[in-house]
Design a protein around this motif. Structure first.
Motif, PDB file in Angstrom:
ATOM      1  N   HIS A  23       0.835  -1.366  -0.033  1.00  0.00           N
ATOM      2  CA  HIS A  23       0.029   0.081   0.270  1.00  0.00           C
ATOM      3  C   HIS A  23       0.784   1.123   0.175  1.00  0.00           C
ATOM      4  CE1 HIS A  23      -3.637  -2.505   0.790  1.00  0.00           C
ATOM      5  NE2 HIS A  23      -2.947  -3.040   1.752  1.00  0.00           N
ATOM      6  N   ALA A  24       0.339   2.023  -0.716  1.00  0.00           N
ATOM      7  CA  ALA A  24       0.999   3.444  -0.767  1.00  0.00           C
ATOM      8  C   ALA A  24       0.800   4.291   0.839  1.00  0.00           C
ATOM      9  CB  ALA A  24       0.456   4.491  -1.931  1.00  0.00           C
ATOM     10  N   ALA A  25       2.176   4.772   1.131  1.00  0.00           N
ATOM     11  CA  ALA A  25       2.177   5.618   2.482  1.00  0.00           C
ATOM     12  C   ALA A  25       1.005   6.523   2.358  1.00  0.00           C
ATOM     13  CB  ALA A  25       3.311   5.935   2.845  1.00  0.00           C
ATOM     14  N   ASP A  26       0.279   6.708   3.561  1.00  0.00           N
ATOM     15  CA  ASP A  26      -0.816   8.052   3.448  1.00  0.00           C
ATOM     16  C   ASP A  26       0.085   9.071   3.720  1.00  0.00           C
ATOM     17  OD1 ASP A  26      -3.524   6.321   3.616  1.00  0.00           O
ATOM     18  OD2 ASP A  26      -2.550   5.436   5.452  1.00  0.00           O
ATOM     19  N   LYS A  27      -0.266  10.108   2.961  1.00  0.00           N
ATOM     20  CA  LYS A  27       0.264  11.476   2.783  1.00  0.00           C
ATOM     21  C   LYS A  27      -0.464  12.336   3.816  1.00  0.00           C
ATOM     22  CE  LYS A  27       2.479  14.874   1.117  1.00  0.00           C
ATOM     23  NZ  LYS A  27       3.993  15.131   1.059  1.00  0.00           N
ATOM     24  N   LEU A  28       0.541  13.112   4.618  1.00  0.00           N
ATOM     25  CA  LEU A  28       0.099  13.967   5.585  1.00  0.00           C
ATOM     26  C   LEU A  28       0.688  15.375   5.275  1.00  0.00           C
ATOM     27  CD1 LEU A  28      -0.700  12.179   8.858  1.00  0.00           C
ATOM     28  CD2 LEU A  28      -2.482  13.479   7.678  1.00  0.00           C
ATOM     29  N   VAL A  29       0.236  16.427   5.616  1.00  0.00           N
ATOM     30  CA  VAL A  29       1.004  17.746   5.538  1.00  0.00           C
ATOM     31  C   VAL A  29       0.746  18.453   6.729  1.00  0.00           C
ATOM     32  CG1 VAL A  29       1.289  20.000   4.250  1.00  0.00           C
ATOM     33  CG2 VAL A  29       0.645  17.964   2.959  1.00  0.00           C
ATOM     34  N   PHE A  30       1.972  18.539   7.530  1.00  0.00           N
ATOM     35  CA  PHE A  30       1.856  18.980   8.906  1.00  0.00           C
ATOM     36  C   PHE A  30       2.515  20.716   8.924  1.00  0.00           C
ATOM     37  CE2 PHE A  30       4.103  18.910  13.182  1.00  0.00           C
ATOM     38  CZ  PHE A  30       2.989  19.420  13.954  1.00  0.00           C
ATOM     39  N   GLY A  31       1.563  21.641   9.255  1.00  0.00           N
ATOM     40  CA  GLY A  31       2.038  22.875   9.410  1.00  0.00           C
ATOM     41  C   GLY A  31       2.797  23.412  10.564  1.00  0.00           C
ATOM     42  N   THR A  32       3.826  23.905  10.610  1.00  0.00           N
ATOM     43  CA  THR A  32       4.538  24.115  11.920  1.00  0.00           C
ATOM     44  C   THR A  32       3.961  25.699  12.401  1.00  0.00           C
ATOM     45  OG1 THR A  32       6.606  25.116  11.053  1.00  0.00           O
ATOM     46  CG2 THR A  32       6.284  22.505  11.819  1.00  0.00           C
ATOM     47  N   ASN A  33       4.359  26.183  13.765  1.00  0.00           N
ATOM     48  CA  ASN A  33       4.164  27.537  13.916  1.00  0.00           C
ATOM     49  C   ASN A  33       5.165  28.431  13.582  1.00  0.00           C
ATOM     50  OD1 ASN A  33       5.607  26.532  15.819  1.00  0.00           O
ATOM     51  ND2 ASN A  33       4.119  27.057  17.606  1.00  0.00           N
ATOM     52  N   TRP A  34       6.272  28.111  13.340  1.00  0.00           N
ATOM     53  CA  TRP A  34       7.337  29.026  13.242  1.00  0.00           C
ATOM     54  C   TRP A  34       8.442  28.313  12.063  1.00  0.00           C
ATOM     55  CZ3 TRP A  34       7.081  33.895  14.068  1.00  0.00           C
ATOM     56  CH2 TRP A  34       8.134  34.765  14.161  1.00  0.00           C
ATOM     57  N   TYR A  35       9.452  28.986  12.166  1.00  0.00           N
ATOM     58  CA  TYR A  35      10.539  28.321  11.187  1.00  0.00           C
ATOM     59  C   TYR A  35      11.233  27.237  11.928  1.00  0.00           C
ATOM     60  CZ  TYR A  35      10.171  33.126   9.028  1.00  0.00           C
ATOM     61  OH  TYR A  35       9.809  34.233   8.508  1.00  0.00           O
ATOM     62  N   ALA A  36      11.730  26.302  10.985  1.00  0.00           N
ATOM     63  CA  ALA A  36      12.211  25.105  11.779  1.00  0.00           C
ATOM     64  C   ALA A  36      13.132  25.318  12.868  1.00  0.00           C
ATOM     65  CB  ALA A  36      12.872  24.409  10.852  1.00  0.00           C
ATOM     66  N   GLN A  37      13.106  24.746  14.035  1.00  0.00           N
ATOM     67  CA  GLN A  37      13.811  24.899  15.247  1.00  0.00           C
ATOM     68  C   GLN A  37      13.823  23.600  16.214  1.00  0.00           C
ATOM     69  OE1 GLN A  37      11.999  27.914  17.642  1.00  0.00           O
ATOM     70  NE2 GLN A  37      10.119  27.731  16.373  1.00  0.00           N
ATOM     71  N   ALA A  38      14.526  23.809  17.228  1.00  0.00           N
ATOM     72  CA  ALA A  38      14.850  22.670  18.044  1.00  0.00           C
ATOM     73  C   ALA A  38      13.220  22.176  18.627  1.00  0.00           C
ATOM     74  CB  ALA A  38      15.662  22.712  19.212  1.00  0.00           C
ATOM     75  N   GLU A  39      12.535  23.206  18.806  1.00  0.00           N
ATOM     76  CA  GLU A  39      11.075  22.973  19.460  1.00  0.00           C
ATOM     77  C   GLU A  39      10.173  22.104  18.479  1.00  0.00           C
ATOM     78  OE1 GLU A  39      12.844  25.866  19.092  1.00  0.00           O
ATOM     79  OE2 GLU A  39      12.346  27.231  20.668  1.00  0.00           O
ATOM     80  N   LYS A  53       7.700   6.548   8.320  1.00  0.00           N
ATOM     81  CA  LYS A  53       7.454   5.430   7.123  1.00  0.00           C
ATOM     82  C   LYS A  53       7.185   4.246   7.725  1.00  0.00           C
ATOM     83  CE  LYS A  53      10.072   3.799   3.269  1.00  0.00           C
ATOM     84  NZ  LYS A  53      11.525   3.814   2.591  1.00  0.00           N
ATOM     85  N   LYS A  54       7.612   3.990   8.998  1.00  0.00           N
ATOM     86  CA  LYS A  54       7.350   2.566   9.606  1.00  0.00           C
ATOM     87  C   LYS A  54       5.864   2.393   9.973  1.00  0.00           C
ATOM     88  CE  LYS A  54       7.972   2.330  13.895  1.00  0.00           C
ATOM     89  NZ  LYS A  54       8.679   2.134  15.336  1.00  0.00           N
ATOM     90  N   HIS A  55       5.439   3.610  10.038  1.00  0.00           N
ATOM     91  CA  HIS A  55       3.674   3.593  10.421  1.00  0.00           C
ATOM     92  C   HIS A  55       3.103   4.029   9.200  1.00  0.00           C
ATOM     93  CE1 HIS A  55       3.972   3.396  15.038  1.00  0.00           C
ATOM     94  NE2 HIS A  55       5.128   4.055  14.677  1.00  0.00           N
ATOM     95  N   GLY A  56       3.447   3.785   8.001  1.00  0.00           N
ATOM     96  CA  GLY A  56       2.691   3.998   6.891  1.00  0.00           C
ATOM     97  C   GLY A  56       2.550   5.202   6.520  1.00  0.00           C
ATOM     98  N   LEU A  57       3.341   6.041   7.021  1.00  0.00           N
ATOM     99  CA  LEU A  57       3.050   7.512   6.802  1.00  0.00           C
ATOM    100  C   LEU A  57       3.867   8.210   5.878  1.00  0.00           C
ATOM    101  CD1 LEU A  57       2.065   8.620  10.183  1.00  0.00           C
ATOM    102  CD2 LEU A  57       0.340   8.145   8.440  1.00  0.00           C
ATOM    103  N   ASP A  58       3.509   9.194   4.974  1.00  0.00           N
ATOM    104  CA  ASP A  58       4.710  10.115   4.257  1.00  0.00           C
ATOM    105  C   ASP A  58       4.168  11.566   4.375  1.00  0.00           C
ATOM    106  OD1 ASP A  58       5.917  11.571   2.208  1.00  0.00           O
ATOM    107  OD2 ASP A  58       4.758  10.791   0.495  1.00  0.00           O
ATOM    108  N   VAL A  59       5.057  11.963   5.471  1.00  0.00           N
ATOM    109  CA  VAL A  59       4.787  13.409   6.278  1.00  0.00           C
ATOM    110  C   VAL A  59       5.611  14.363   5.431  1.00  0.00           C
ATOM    111  CG1 VAL A  59       4.723  14.647   8.360  1.00  0.00           C
ATOM    112  CG2 VAL A  59       4.097  12.218   8.232  1.00  0.00           C
ATOM    113  N   GLU A  60       4.987  15.631   5.220  1.00  0.00           N
ATOM    114  CA  GLU A  60       5.937  16.607   4.745  1.00  0.00           C
ATOM    115  C   GLU A  60       5.343  17.765   5.798  1.00  0.00           C
ATOM    116  OE1 GLU A  60       5.428  20.252   1.274  1.00  0.00           O
ATOM    117  OE2 GLU A  60       4.090  18.554   1.392  1.00  0.00           O
ATOM    118  N   ILE A  61       6.563  18.460   6.265  1.00  0.00           N
ATOM    119  CA  ILE A  61       6.535  19.441   7.366  1.00  0.00           C
ATOM    120  C   ILE A  61       6.719  20.804   6.416  1.00  0.00           C
ATOM    121  CG2 ILE A  61       7.533  20.732   9.070  1.00  0.00           C
ATOM    122  CD1 ILE A  61       8.476  18.056   9.911  1.00  0.00           C
TER     123      ILE A  61
END
Length: 326
Positions: A23-39, A53-61
């Protein structure tokens, strides 16, 4: 030869019949609240180490920033999930926007007030010049005024720079425990860090917010994202190197020193793995905390009492989450 060929084809057909479907991984787009950082490290870590990927997800930040209105982007369908904030979510509920919080990866809001070394407690800020942004009027400023007797005449605009604070020794400023203190220390001043959460400020931070429609139609995908993200945070706090590489790729201005400072402060204040997360798992939420946030907003005039705050969150995804590493 023909008989042998037919037997081979028969064996291959039987093998393909019993093989597990792909099965193709499920695509999710996750929007963050600021520029990329340790938080944001746990989410980047989950990409870098293959946890999603192990959980069958294709996540884009997708990074946020000062000009990004997360709720509008989420409601407009440009992202699937948003890195939200409880006050903002409950205000959206009040305005009829059907959103809900599915997990909270910061048990404490990292919001702080920063004072010069002579400041020891929140009470010491009464009467000082306070550099506080306009957005605080709909979040922590009314709470500070009610609890410590501050007044609006103390406020000066906060322009996301520490220079006014450094120039005025009778001042204090807002910030995040993981960020602004570092900039101040680089200028040779060791600021006093007063974490609002440790004084009772109740909201969670670094939450995951979805439209109710997404919760209704993609519940299994959200459940996997919540668990995988928690695993990402466990991994990040043990060895952040993989996630840090992606953070710096997305935000080239981020330095190793700034990231290290942020991670140290997250650990020091127990932002991710403290509170209920220590016993119930990273990402956990409770009814009691949401009720406390609702009560605070109503008491300070930020939310109408008739708002059904329970629409702002669901606890069905925050059971059985991984505990922090020992």
């Amino acid at each position: 030869m023909r008989t042998t060929l037919l037997r081979c084809l028969s064996v291959l057909a039987s093998l393909s019949f019993f093989a597990a479907p792909t099965h193709a991984a499920d695509k999710l787009v996750f929007g963050t609240n600021w520029y990329a950082q340790a938080e944001h490290g746990g989410f980047y870590q989950a990409i870098a180490t293959g946890i999603y990927k192990k959980h069958g997800l294709d996540v884009e930040i997708k990074m946020g920033g000062p000009q990004v209105s997360g709720m509008q982007v989420l409601a407009g369908g440009l992202i699937d999930l948003w890195m939200g904030y409880d006050f903002q979510t409950l205000k959206a509920i009040e305005q009829g926007v059907p959103v809900t919080t599915v997990a909270a990866y910061f048990q404490k809001d990292p919001q702080v007030m920063l004072g010069h070394p002579d400041v020891k407690r929140f009470e010491d800020l009464k009467g000082k010049t306070l550099f506080v942004g306009a957005a605080s009027d709909s979040s922590f400023w009314p709470w500070l005024k009610a609890l410590y007797g501050y007044n609006d005449s103390q406020k000066r605009p906060y322009a996301f720079t520490v220079q006014p604070f450094l120039m005025d020794k009778n001042s204090a400023q807002q910030g995040y425990a993981t960020s602004e203190p570092y900039a101040i220390e680089q200028a040779g001043v060791k600021p006093t860090i007063l974490l609002l959460a440790d004084a009772g400020y109740p909201p969670y931070a670094t939450t995951v917010v979805a439209m109710q429609k997404t919760v209704d139609t993609r519940s299994d995908v959200i459940a996997r994202f919540v668990k995988a993200s928690a695993e990402g945070w466990v991994s990040y706090l043990k060895d952040p190197a993989p996630g840090n590489a992606l953070i710096k790729r997305d935000n080239p201005k981020m330095t190793d020193a700034q990231i290290a400072y942020g991670i140290n402060k997250m650990r020091e204040f127990g932002l991710v793995d403290g509170g209920d997360a220590a016993k119930l798992g990273i990402g956990v939420m409770t009814d009691a905390r949401w009720k406390a946030t609702y009560d605070t907003m109503v008491k300070t005039g930020l939310l109408k009492a008739e708002v059904d705050y329970r629409k702002g969150y669901t606890l069905k995804y925050v059971t059985g989450l991984p505990l922090p590493a020992k």
